[in-house]
Scaffold this motif. Structure first.
Motif, PDB file in Angstrom:
ATOM      1  N   ASP A 253       0.843  -1.207   0.000  1.00 13.87           N
ATOM      2  CA  ASP A 253       0.000   0.000   0.000  1.00 13.87           C
ATOM      3  C   ASP A 253       0.877   1.256   0.000  1.00 13.87           C
ATOM      4  O   ASP A 253       1.598   1.531   0.970  1.00 13.87           O
ATOM      5  CB  ASP A 253      -0.896  -0.036   1.248  1.00 13.87           C
ATOM      6  CG  ASP A 253      -1.893   1.119   1.273  1.00 13.87           C
ATOM      7  OD1 ASP A 253      -1.633   2.149   0.613  1.00 13.87           O
ATOM      8  OD2 ASP A 253      -2.930   0.984   1.956  1.00 13.87           O
ATOM      9  N   ALA A 254       0.797   1.993  -1.092  1.00 12.78           N
ATOM     10  CA  ALA A 254       1.670   3.161  -1.268  1.00 12.78           C
ATOM     11  C   ALA A 254       1.459   4.201  -0.178  1.00 12.78           C
ATOM     12  O   ALA A 254       2.376   4.954   0.169  1.00 12.78           O
ATOM     13  CB  ALA A 254       1.458   3.782  -2.637  1.00 12.78           C
ATOM     14  N   GLU A 255       0.272   4.243   0.397  1.00 12.79           N
ATOM     15  CA  GLU A 255      -0.025   5.209   1.468  1.00 12.79           C
ATOM     16  C   GLU A 255       0.700   4.841   2.761  1.00 12.79           C
ATOM     17  O   GLU A 255       0.992   5.696   3.585  1.00 12.79           O
ATOM     18  CB  GLU A 255      -1.533   5.239   1.751  1.00 12.79           C
ATOM     19  CG  GLU A 255      -2.401   5.567   0.561  1.00 12.79           C
ATOM     20  CD  GLU A 255      -2.365   7.059   0.263  1.00 12.79           C
ATOM     21  OE1 GLU A 255      -2.662   7.839   1.183  1.00 12.79           O
ATOM     22  OE2 GLU A 255      -2.008   7.441  -0.874  1.00 12.79           O
ATOM     23  N   LYS A 256       0.902   3.530   2.929  1.00  8.76           N
ATOM     24  CA  LYS A 256       1.436   3.070   4.224  1.00  8.76           C
ATOM     25  C   LYS A 256       2.894   2.621   4.189  1.00  8.76           C
ATOM     26  O   LYS A 256       3.538   2.544   5.222  1.00  8.76           O
ATOM     27  CB  LYS A 256       0.570   1.915   4.739  1.00  8.76           C
ATOM     28  CG  LYS A 256      -0.845   2.339   5.090  1.00  8.76           C
ATOM     29  CD  LYS A 256      -1.672   1.154   5.575  1.00  8.76           C
ATOM     30  CE  LYS A 256      -3.127   1.548   5.817  1.00  8.76           C
ATOM     31  NZ  LYS A 256      -4.028   0.375   5.782  1.00  8.76           N
ATOM     32  N   TYR A 257       3.392   2.269   3.022  1.00 11.71           N
ATOM     33  CA  TYR A 257       4.751   1.713   2.954  1.00 11.71           C
ATOM     34  C   TYR A 257       5.769   2.771   3.372  1.00 11.71           C
ATOM     35  O   TYR A 257       5.841   3.847   2.771  1.00 11.71           O
ATOM     36  CB  TYR A 257       5.034   1.224   1.531  1.00 11.71           C
ATOM     37  CG  TYR A 257       6.324   0.469   1.372  1.00 11.71           C
ATOM     38  CD1 TYR A 257       6.638  -0.600   2.212  1.00 11.71           C
ATOM     39  CD2 TYR A 257       7.231   0.801   0.371  1.00 11.71           C
ATOM     40  CE1 TYR A 257       7.818  -1.311   2.055  1.00 11.71           C
ATOM     41  CE2 TYR A 257       8.423   0.088   0.205  1.00 11.71           C
ATOM     42  CZ  TYR A 257       8.708  -0.956   1.048  1.00 11.71           C
ATOM     43  OH  TYR A 257       9.873  -1.653   0.897  1.00 11.71           O
ATOM     44  N   PRO A 258       6.563   2.457   4.388  1.00 14.48           N
ATOM     45  CA  PRO A 258       7.467   3.504   4.907  1.00 14.48           C
ATOM     46  C   PRO A 258       8.582   3.909   3.947  1.00 14.48           C
ATOM     47  O   PRO A 258       9.084   5.023   4.038  1.00 14.48           O
ATOM     48  CB  PRO A 258       8.068   2.856   6.161  1.00 14.48           C
ATOM     49  CG  PRO A 258       7.137   1.730   6.521  1.00 14.48           C
ATOM     50  CD  PRO A 258       6.593   1.249   5.228  1.00 14.48           C
ATOM     51  N   LEU A 259       8.959   3.026   3.036  1.00 13.24           N
ATOM     52  CA  LEU A 259      10.077   3.354   2.151  1.00 13.24           C
ATOM     53  C   LEU A 259       9.566   3.920   0.833  1.00 13.24           C
ATOM     54  O   LEU A 259       9.318   3.202  -0.118  1.00 13.24           O
ATOM     55  CB  LEU A 259      10.929   2.114   1.868  1.00 13.24           C
ATOM     56  CG  LEU A 259      11.498   1.376   3.080  1.00 13.24           C
ATOM     57  CD1 LEU A 259      12.428   0.268   2.626  1.00 13.24           C
ATOM     58  CD2 LEU A 259      12.234   2.338   4.003  1.00 13.24           C
ATOM     59  N   GLN A 260       9.364   5.197   0.809  1.00  8.54           N
ATOM     60  CA  GLN A 260       8.909   5.831  -0.414  1.00  8.54           C
ATOM     61  C   GLN A 260      10.074   5.975  -1.385  1.00  8.54           C
ATOM     62  O   GLN A 260      11.235   5.933  -0.991  1.00  8.54           O
ATOM     63  CB  GLN A 260       8.299   7.205  -0.084  1.00  8.54           C
ATOM     64  CG  GLN A 260       7.009   7.087   0.722  1.00  8.54           C
ATOM     65  CD  GLN A 260       5.973   6.205   0.036  1.00  8.54           C
ATOM     66  OE1 GLN A 260       5.713   6.344  -1.143  1.00  8.54           O
ATOM     67  NE2 GLN A 260       5.400   5.259   0.770  1.00  8.54           N
ATOM     68  N   PRO A 261       9.773   6.104  -2.671  1.00 14.17           N
ATOM     69  CA  PRO A 261      10.864   6.242  -3.648  1.00 14.17           C
ATOM     70  C   PRO A 261      11.521   7.613  -3.573  1.00 14.17           C
ATOM     71  O   PRO A 261      11.421   8.412  -4.482  1.00 14.17           O
ATOM     72  CB  PRO A 261      10.170   6.000  -5.002  1.00 14.17           C
ATOM     73  CG  PRO A 261       8.732   6.264  -4.758  1.00 14.17           C
ATOM     74  CD  PRO A 261       8.448   6.059  -3.312  1.00 14.17           C
ATOM     75  N   LYS A 262      12.149   7.876  -2.428  1.00 16.99           N
ATOM     76  CA  LYS A 262      12.913   9.124  -2.250  1.00 16.99           C
ATOM     77  C   LYS A 262      14.035   8.802  -1.274  1.00 16.99           C
ATOM     78  O   LYS A 262      14.126   7.692  -0.758  1.00 16.99           O
ATOM     79  CB  LYS A 262      11.997  10.217  -1.701  1.00 16.99           C
ATOM     80  CG  LYS A 262      11.411   9.871  -0.317  1.00 16.99           C
ATOM     81  CD  LYS A 262      10.931  11.087   0.431  1.00 16.99           C
ATOM     82  CE  LYS A 262      10.648  10.733   1.888  1.00 16.99           C
ATOM     83  NZ  LYS A 262      10.498  11.851   2.760  1.00 16.99           N
ATOM     84  N   LYS A 263      14.880   9.764  -1.020  1.00 23.18           N
ATOM     85  CA  LYS A 263      16.013   9.524  -0.143  1.00 23.18           C
ATOM     86  C   LYS A 263      15.566   9.628   1.314  1.00 23.18           C
ATOM     87  O   LYS A 263      14.969  10.612   1.724  1.00 23.18           O
ATOM     88  CB  LYS A 263      17.098  10.563  -0.440  1.00 23.18           C
ATOM     89  CG  LYS A 263      18.469  10.133   0.053  1.00 23.18           C
ATOM     90  CD  LYS A 263      19.556  11.039  -0.471  1.00 23.18           C
ATOM     91  CE  LYS A 263      20.759  11.047   0.456  1.00 23.18           C
ATOM     92  NZ  LYS A 263      21.265   9.713   0.750  1.00 23.18           N
ATOM     93  N   HIS A 264      15.848   8.587   2.077  1.00 25.57           N
ATOM     94  CA  HIS A 264      15.548   8.622   3.506  1.00 25.57           C
ATOM     95  C   HIS A 264      16.849   8.793   4.280  1.00 25.57           C
ATOM     96  O   HIS A 264      17.901   8.328   3.850  1.00 25.57           O
ATOM     97  CB  HIS A 264      14.873   7.321   3.939  1.00 25.57           C
ATOM     98  CG  HIS A 264      13.517   7.125   3.334  1.00 25.57           C
ATOM     99  ND1 HIS A 264      12.419   7.838   3.723  1.00 25.57           N
ATOM    100  CD2 HIS A 264      13.089   6.284   2.352  1.00 25.57           C
ATOM    101  CE1 HIS A 264      11.366   7.448   3.019  1.00 25.57           C
ATOM    102  NE2 HIS A 264      11.747   6.511   2.176  1.00 25.57           N
ATOM    103  N   SER A 265      16.758   9.422   5.438  1.00 26.90           N
ATOM    104  CA  SER A 265      17.973   9.585   6.243  1.00 26.90           C
ATOM    105  C   SER A 265      18.358   8.252   6.881  1.00 26.90           C
ATOM    106  O   SER A 265      17.509   7.382   7.100  1.00 26.90           O
ATOM    107  CB  SER A 265      17.736  10.622   7.339  1.00 26.90           C
ATOM    108  OG  SER A 265      16.914  10.066   8.350  1.00 26.90           O
TER     109      SER A 265
END
Lengths: 478, 478
Positions: A100-112
């Motif tokens: 679920d794109a709303e809930k998945y913590p790893l979005q396709p962006k840079k995370h710290s």
């Protein structure tokens, strides 16, 4: 049978071009309703799936979200697009598991890295941690291969121990006694005779003493296992649970020990350079990116791969502790009073001193030997000067102490005298002293902190980022 | 530099005949004031040193006692005597460490395994334990090589854990709280917020759940680390601290899992047969000797090496749990009421049942799958029959269960329902459930008890004899 797939690492080699293949993995990105990049952890690189119009319905297309798992059949073809040599022209696509794109913590962006530390159960799915843990695997395998090739026996020394003789730091107590209702003796002390082992026990801080027992029979042994320190150190260099490698060699003096340790470290680096080139290139770029936000003088002088190549191709510097003190006392930094801690013969070298020697003065790994006996453990071999022992530390740029070792005191009388001076209970250590009573031989060994080695090779800067699930004060998640 | 020697294994290969060599090791025997047999642990075989008249004085000769350590220089020559191909004609002999013959516990005679268990710090120096621990080493290396060749990532799952969800048995508590003065909360419960990790922690009983997290990113991972059970089991098959290997594979069903486990076990046996032939031959002879004192029907039908070859060359039998029950119910042993425990569908197979299947009925390793769900863990995949789960155990002759595994339940709804039925706290396991929330895939894994595998390959019969320092109830020596 479900697992009729080819791993992405093998697909990307291109050998199967023109063939029907099955690939399974997790979605990294989906663009233009046509190109899906999936990854299965076998390599940092994704494979591109090309979905032709009409292959899947709109509902399925919507389910192709970051983190979803797919099974794709198709033909491996040479890619016309940029960025990949081969891609798969899909003939069927099945969604194995949604995300679920709303809930998945790893979005396709840079995370710290800090954010990902909180999500340690998912961070393996990122490029950075994929690379880090594949390199960690490679280093672990290289360790076993190095010693196996040289006839060392892998010895599993015990994790639970009733011995606290080494005094290497605070220990974790282990018990099965009911903490709410501890059995007491008449004098009101806890009655450990009722505990699982019939005595108080701890988690090991080192397998060295038991390792020596093995070396006195097999000549050469090594341990590779977890060790524990209950120190309240919240730093980027300390873990409460970490893995350590401790080789122990009969018929070795300090020089033999030093040569082996340098050979060992270079072997590990060489292995990773050969087998994990792509991961290291990714980490090299990552480090450069990360350091962009730092002022110039805080950035690494060498890139990650340059640093590893430099270490591989140069001899480690070897100096005595006394020479190290002389160098520090003669340094511009000392004259300008830039050191926080006092420098004189007899001190334990502080991190700032080690860094000066390694990063400023020699600019390469340094092996310091022959430390004052009063700052080192009882089992180290006493030098003839009466003041120093045959100890060695290896200091690495950016890491500090990565190896600590020594020739061991093989002379029973000298060992017993030193134990008495240092209040080590000889009666509890009778099994250890037996190695000096019966067929004692010159021997030596060292310990390598595995996570510090992984830090050094990956260019990561926080030790919590190179162990799957870090254990630190107030932190025991997952 | 001290270590300018050749190991005995290399000397015995004979390649250096005619050359000057240096050998170091421990005296095994000294006869006729002329022939010294020394061993350095690189092989079970000794090398014979020939001392010509006049080379050493009488005082030195008296110091050549069992267990003493020597450094010998001389010429490697072809031997004229029986029992060895080559020997060393000594040109110098130095005693490195004495071994008082009056006090050395390992006299040149046969010692019982029980006696040697008390002397675990010295037993590595005997032929039996030399062979056992070289085989143990070889199996450990083969494990890493097997998985590395197949692209598995070695994942160090944590030893310290706050999770007790698996409920696999009694656990050891770990704490840094002062046991004599435990901090209490207002309700008089122990205040674990003041403990090192801020909560109650234990030693792990399995790395599987964390392993699954890795498999959901790397596809294939394995663990190889210590695990702990605080069970008060004083048997020849149980240890409080033992090493376990737990591979976990994404995109695997039960059949894939079964095939991998069989391939794995055969790989390990094949590796030891190839690399440790001499050790296995010694252990084969040892077992025959030991069994001479047993009545004929209690002796092994096959010798050790015959048994290993048989396992290598035959497929494991595969039956379902239900078939196993049918076979047991139809057995002559059942009809003659030879089983102590009841047999009916739903029971947990007892050791006597497993042994009957393996040793009497099939006479080879048996993989039993699809057990009743009520005797298996919550994470096993539920079969469509609503009664069984996709579990598998591998039973080995003389050992019993050597592998336990399953396909894992990848369907979130079914997993949550089962956890609720079994009172597993879902909120503490949120990280685990995330793998089913985000990109869940069919996956499977198994655990191999390392010491049981070493028992199987060495033919030893007590698990205390295949781990360097055994931890069992009331026993935590060395």
């Amino acid at each position: 049978m479900f697992n009729k797939r080819t791993k992405i690492k093998d697909l990307l080699s291109g050998e199967q071009v023109g063939q029907e293949v099955i690939v399974m993995g997790w979605v990294r990105s989906f663009r233009n309703n046509q190109f899906v990049a999936i990854n299965d952890g076998s390599t940092n690189n994704n494979i591109q799936i090309v979905i032709e119009l009409g292959l899947i319905d709109e509902v399925t297309a919507k389910r192709i979200t970051t983190g979803a798992s797919l099974k794709v059949s198709g033909t491996l073809i040479e890619s016309l697009g940029k960025g990949q040599k081969v891609e798969i022209k899909a003939t069927s696509l099945e969604i194995l598991g949604d995300s679920d794109a709303e809930k998945y913590p790893l979005q396709p962006k840079k995370h710290s890295l800090e954010f990902l530390r909180e999500k340690a159960h998912l961070r393996f799915r990122t490029n950075t941690f994929g690379a880090v843990f594949r390199v960690r695997h490679a280093l672990a395998f290289a360790i076993h291969q190095f010693f196996n090739e040289r006839g060392f026996v892998y010895l599993h020394t015990p994790i639970l121990t009733a011995s606290d003789a080494e005094g290497a730091g605070e220990m974790f107590q282990v018990t099965t006694l009911p903490l709410n209702n501890l059995p007491k003796k008449e004098n009101n002390e806890i009655d450990f005779s009722q505990d699982f082992f019939g005595k108080a026990t701890n988690l090991t801080v080192s397998g060295q003493l038991e390792g020596e027992l093995g070396a006195m029979a097999f000549s050469d042994i090594y341990t590779f296992g977890p060790t524990f320190r209950a120190e309240n150190s919240n730093t980027t260099r300390h873990l409460a649970e970490f893995w350590m490698i401790e080789p122990e060699m009969a018929f070795y003096d300090l020089e033999d020990n030093r040569i082996l340790a340098e050979e060992f470290i270079k072997y590990l680096i060489g292995y990773a350079m050969k087998h994990n080139r792509e991961d290291l290139e990714f980490l090299d770029t990552r480090l450069k990116e990360e350091e962009k936000s730092l002022p110039q003088e805080k950035r690494s002088e060498l890139g990650l791969i340059e640093k590893l190549e430099f270490v591989l191709n140069n001899n480690f510097e070897h100096i005595s502790y006394s020479e190290a003190i002389d160098i520090l006392l003669a340094s511009p930094a000392y004259k300008k009073k830039k050191f926080k801690y006092e420098i004189k013969w007899g001190i334990d070298l502080q991190s700032e001193h080690e860094r000066y020697l390694v990063e400023k003065h020699f600019k390469k790994p340094v092996i310091v030997t022959d430390y004052p006996k009063d700052i080192k453990a009882f089992y180290m071999r006493q030098n003839d000067d009466g003041k120093t022992v045959a100890a060695m530390d290896i200091l690495a740029p950016g890491i500090g102490e990565i190896v600590g070792g020594s020739q061991r005191e093989e002379r029973l009388d000298k060992l017993e005298k030193r134990m008495k001076e240092m209040d080590i209970p000889a009666d509890e250590m009778s099994w250890y002293l037996d190695t000096r009573r019966f067929g004692s031989v010159p021997h030596a060994g060292f310990g390598l902190g595995f996570e510090r080695m992984v830090l050094f090779v990956t260019g990561m800067t926080n030790i919590r980022d190179v162990i799957p699930f870090a254990r630190t004060p107030k932190n025991c998640e997952f």
